[in-house]
Design a protein around this motif. Structure first.
Motif, PDB file in Angstrom:
ATOM      1  N   LEU A  49       0.824  -1.206   0.000  1.00 23.66           N
ATOM      2  CA  LEU A  49       0.000   0.000   0.000  1.00 23.66           C
ATOM      3  C   LEU A  49       0.863   1.263   0.000  1.00 23.66           C
ATOM      4  O   LEU A  49       1.676   1.473   0.909  1.00 23.66           O
ATOM      5  N   SER A  50       0.653   2.084  -1.013  1.00 25.30           N
ATOM      6  CA  SER A  50       1.348   3.361  -1.091  1.00 25.30           C
ATOM      7  C   SER A  50       0.499   4.449  -0.446  1.00 25.30           C
ATOM      8  O   SER A  50      -0.631   4.203  -0.016  1.00 25.30           O
ATOM      9  N   LEU A  51       1.033   5.649  -0.402  1.00 23.88           N
ATOM     10  CA  LEU A  51       0.326   6.766   0.232  1.00 23.88           C
ATOM     11  C   LEU A  51      -1.068   6.944  -0.337  1.00 23.88           C
ATOM     12  O   LEU A  51      -2.032   7.188   0.402  1.00 23.88           O
ATOM     13  N   ARG A  52      -1.212   6.821  -1.652  1.00 23.04           N
ATOM     14  CA  ARG A  52      -2.502   7.055  -2.300  1.00 23.04           C
ATOM     15  C   ARG A  52      -3.441   5.858  -2.210  1.00 23.04           C
ATOM     16  O   ARG A  52      -4.591   5.932  -2.643  1.00 23.04           O
ATOM     17  N   ASP A  53      -2.965   4.766  -1.638  1.00 19.09           N
ATOM     18  CA  ASP A  53      -3.847   3.642  -1.309  1.00 19.09           C
ATOM     19  C   ASP A  53      -4.493   3.831   0.054  1.00 19.09           C
ATOM     20  O   ASP A  53      -5.347   3.044   0.451  1.00 19.09           O
ATOM     21  N   CYS A  54      -4.063   4.877   0.776  1.00 14.84           N
ATOM     22  CA  CYS A  54      -4.511   5.110   2.145  1.00 14.84           C
ATOM     23  C   CYS A  54      -5.452   6.305   2.217  1.00 14.84           C
ATOM     24  O   CYS A  54      -5.327   7.258   1.448  1.00 14.84           O
ATOM     25  N   CYS A  55      -6.373   6.267   3.164  1.00 11.29           N
ATOM     26  CA  CYS A  55      -7.337   7.350   3.316  1.00 11.29           C
ATOM     27  C   CYS A  55      -6.668   8.629   3.791  1.00 11.29           C
ATOM     28  O   CYS A  55      -5.527   8.643   4.242  1.00 11.29           O
ATOM     29  N   LEU A  56      -7.415   9.715   3.689  1.00  6.33           N
ATOM     30  CA  LEU A  56      -6.980  11.012   4.176  1.00  6.33           C
ATOM     31  C   LEU A  56      -6.976  11.041   5.700  1.00  6.33           C
ATOM     32  O   LEU A  56      -7.573  10.179   6.349  1.00  6.33           O
ATOM     33  N   LEU A  57      -6.344  12.049   6.255  1.00 10.30           N
ATOM     34  CA  LEU A  57      -6.463  12.367   7.671  1.00 10.30           C
ATOM     35  C   LEU A  57      -6.979  13.801   7.748  1.00 10.30           C
ATOM     36  O   LEU A  57      -6.244  14.749   7.449  1.00 10.30           O
ATOM     37  N   THR A  58      -8.239  13.972   8.086  1.00 13.16           N
ATOM     38  CA  THR A  58      -8.867  15.290   8.052  1.00 13.16           C
ATOM     39  C   THR A  58      -9.662  15.552   9.321  1.00 13.16           C
ATOM     40  O   THR A  58      -9.852  14.672  10.151  1.00 13.16           O
ATOM     41  N   ASP A  59     -10.144  16.767   9.422  1.00 16.35           N
ATOM     42  CA  ASP A  59     -11.206  17.086  10.362  1.00 16.35           C
ATOM     43  C   ASP A  59     -12.533  16.811   9.666  1.00 16.35           C
ATOM     44  O   ASP A  59     -12.586  16.651   8.441  1.00 16.35           O
ATOM     45  N   GLY A  60     -13.604  16.792  10.433  1.00 12.73           N
ATOM     46  CA  GLY A  60     -14.913  16.651   9.805  1.00 12.73           C
ATOM     47  C   GLY A  60     -15.966  16.139  10.765  1.00 12.73           C
ATOM     48  O   GLY A  60     -15.661  15.459  11.744  1.00 12.73           O
ATOM     49  N   ALA A  61     -17.199  16.518  10.480  1.00 14.68           N
ATOM     50  CA  ALA A  61     -18.335  16.063  11.287  1.00 14.68           C
ATOM     51  C   ALA A  61     -19.527  15.829  10.384  1.00 14.68           C
ATOM     52  O   ALA A  61     -19.687  16.486   9.349  1.00 14.68           O
ATOM     53  N   GLY A  62     -20.367  14.894  10.800  1.00 11.32           N
ATOM     54  CA  GLY A  62     -21.580  14.601  10.052  1.00 11.32           C
ATOM     55  C   GLY A  62     -22.713  14.241  10.995  1.00 11.32           C
ATOM     56  O   GLY A  62     -22.476  13.716  12.096  1.00 11.32           O
ATOM     57  N   ALA A  63     -23.921  14.547  10.573  1.00  9.88           N
ATOM     58  CA  ALA A  63     -25.103  14.228  11.380  1.00  9.88           C
ATOM     59  C   ALA A  63     -26.245  13.804  10.483  1.00  9.88           C
ATOM     60  O   ALA A  63     -26.396  14.304   9.357  1.00  9.88           O
TER      61      ALA A  63
END
Length: 383
Positions: free
Chosen positions: A199-213
């Motif tokens: 797995l390369s960097l682009r095979d991995c998800c982001l690390l972000t802020d965020g909220a959902g409801a």
């Protein structure tokens, strides 16, 4: 066999906040902003909420902390934490609570500020003591093992894994809320820094802020609210293990069972789905889930995603918001599968809208392939 829960509850409001980076805010702050947006979308008020379903990575008692922050006095709460799958499982739990009369308005919510750091995670959850001596890097080690095993057993290639990331980015480029919108090619994925082979960097998800409801209520009330109801048709959960080393088979997840249960409850089949929202913390996830949910035979996921099949213009739209690979991934992603499914079934997804979408499947994955949750939604035409 369909269930008495089929069509008895619906999503009536969705909201998001703090995508990407939310400096100066903590997890509860942006979660509250998403809740406000979802309730406004539903035409309801905070005082209407009497059922709460939540989990997070920053509070030991997330449900109680959320109640205090929002000033709620709910009749029913559920703070079950199964990782990123929690919120897809919550859709089933909320439907049960609504149908049982335990609450009238159910709120499902999540927020995290993992990127900006104003509200870091609590210390890492306990890890399997028999894995720690091997010094794994969680969660990458678990998913790299699954990917490597799939490649060795079925001939899956890195290029096929890259197809998943490229498709996600193509969808994200049509989503103004997506964190990553620059062009991405298969060669870009293959040449990106290796994180943990294969797995390369682009095979991995982001690390972000965020909220959902997400706001749900019973179907009879949903029809009187401002927006087009998105009906719960079926759901299922399954778990075989906590530790990835205890998986019976690294190439087969419990989605095989959670999906079968959801389809049985909904009275539908994989071929009846118009759009899929799959938890894509890593590119291998999408391939595993497409197989285990019955969209292609085991071992054929790599070839199945090739040629743009799941990208814009392909026959099976997957992760139309850009997914965790390109839209956002604030530690737990599951709530965003529900939000994007709702927007697609309402017909409000803008440039990325799937024409005449009537059914959507959401799938959540928890911890290190440890817990799977599947939920199926539909428009009134699908009832």
């Amino acid at each position: 066999m369909t269930s008495r829960l089929r069509g008895k509850a619906a999503i009536v409001g969705v909201g998001t906040a703090g995508h990407g980076e939310a400096p100066g805010f903590n997890a509860m702050d942006i979660q509250a902003l998403a809740v406000h947006e979802a309730l406004e979308d539903a035409g309801l008020k905070l005082c209407d909420v009497d059922g709460l379903f939540t989990a997070n990575m920053s509070h030991t008692f997330p449900a109680i902390s959320t109640i205090e922050y929002l000033g709620l006095k709910p009749r029913w709460i559920d703070g079950t934490n199964t990782g990123g799958s929690s919120f897809v499982a919550d859709a089933l739990s909320a439907t049960m609570a609504l149908e049982a009369g335990l609450c009238d308005v159910a709120l499902i919510c999540y927020g995290a500020t993992l990127r900006s750091g104003a509200g870091r995670m609590t210390p890492a959850a306990e890890q399997p003591t028999y894995e720690i001596p091997h010094k794994p890097r969680y969660p990458m080690t678990a998913y790299a093992m699954a990917a490597a095993t799939h490649m060795a057993r079925f001939g899956t290639t890195r290029e096929q894994l890259a197809e998943v990331a490229v498709a996600a980015r193509a969808w994200a480029r049509m989503n103004p809320e997506a964190f990553e919108r620059d062009p991405l090619t298969i060669e870009d994925v293959l040449s990106s820094r290796m994180v943990m082979e294969p797995l390369s960097l682009r095979d991995c998800c982001l690390l972000t802020d965020g909220a959902g409801a997400v706001v749900m209520t019973r179907a009879d009330r949903a029809r009187d609210l401002p927006n087009k109801p998105v009906y719960f048709l079926g759901g299922g959960i399954a778990s075989y293990n906590r530790a990835v080393s205890e998986m019976p088979d690294l190439t087969t997840t419990a989605a095989r069972d959670s999906g079968a249960r959801a389809f049985a409850m909904a009275g539908l089949k994989p071929e009846d789905m118009n759009v899929l929202q799959l938890y894509d913390a890593f590119t291998i996830n999408v391939i595993l889930f497409l197989e285990d949910l019955g969209f292609c035979p085991k071992g054929e996921g790599g070839s199945f995603v090739s040629g743009g099949r799941i990208a814009p213009g392909g026959p099976l739209p997957v992760n139309t918001n850009g997914g965790g690979l390109s839209f956002c991934h604030p530690g737990m992603y599951g709530v965003f599968t529900l939000i994007e499914a709702t927007r697609q079934l309402r017909g409000t997804a803008g440039e990325r809208q799937i024409a005449e979408a009537e059914t959507a499947l959401c799938h959540g994955n928890g911890i290190t392939l440890s817990h799977q949750a599947t939920a199926i939604f539909g428009t009134e035409a699908a009832l």
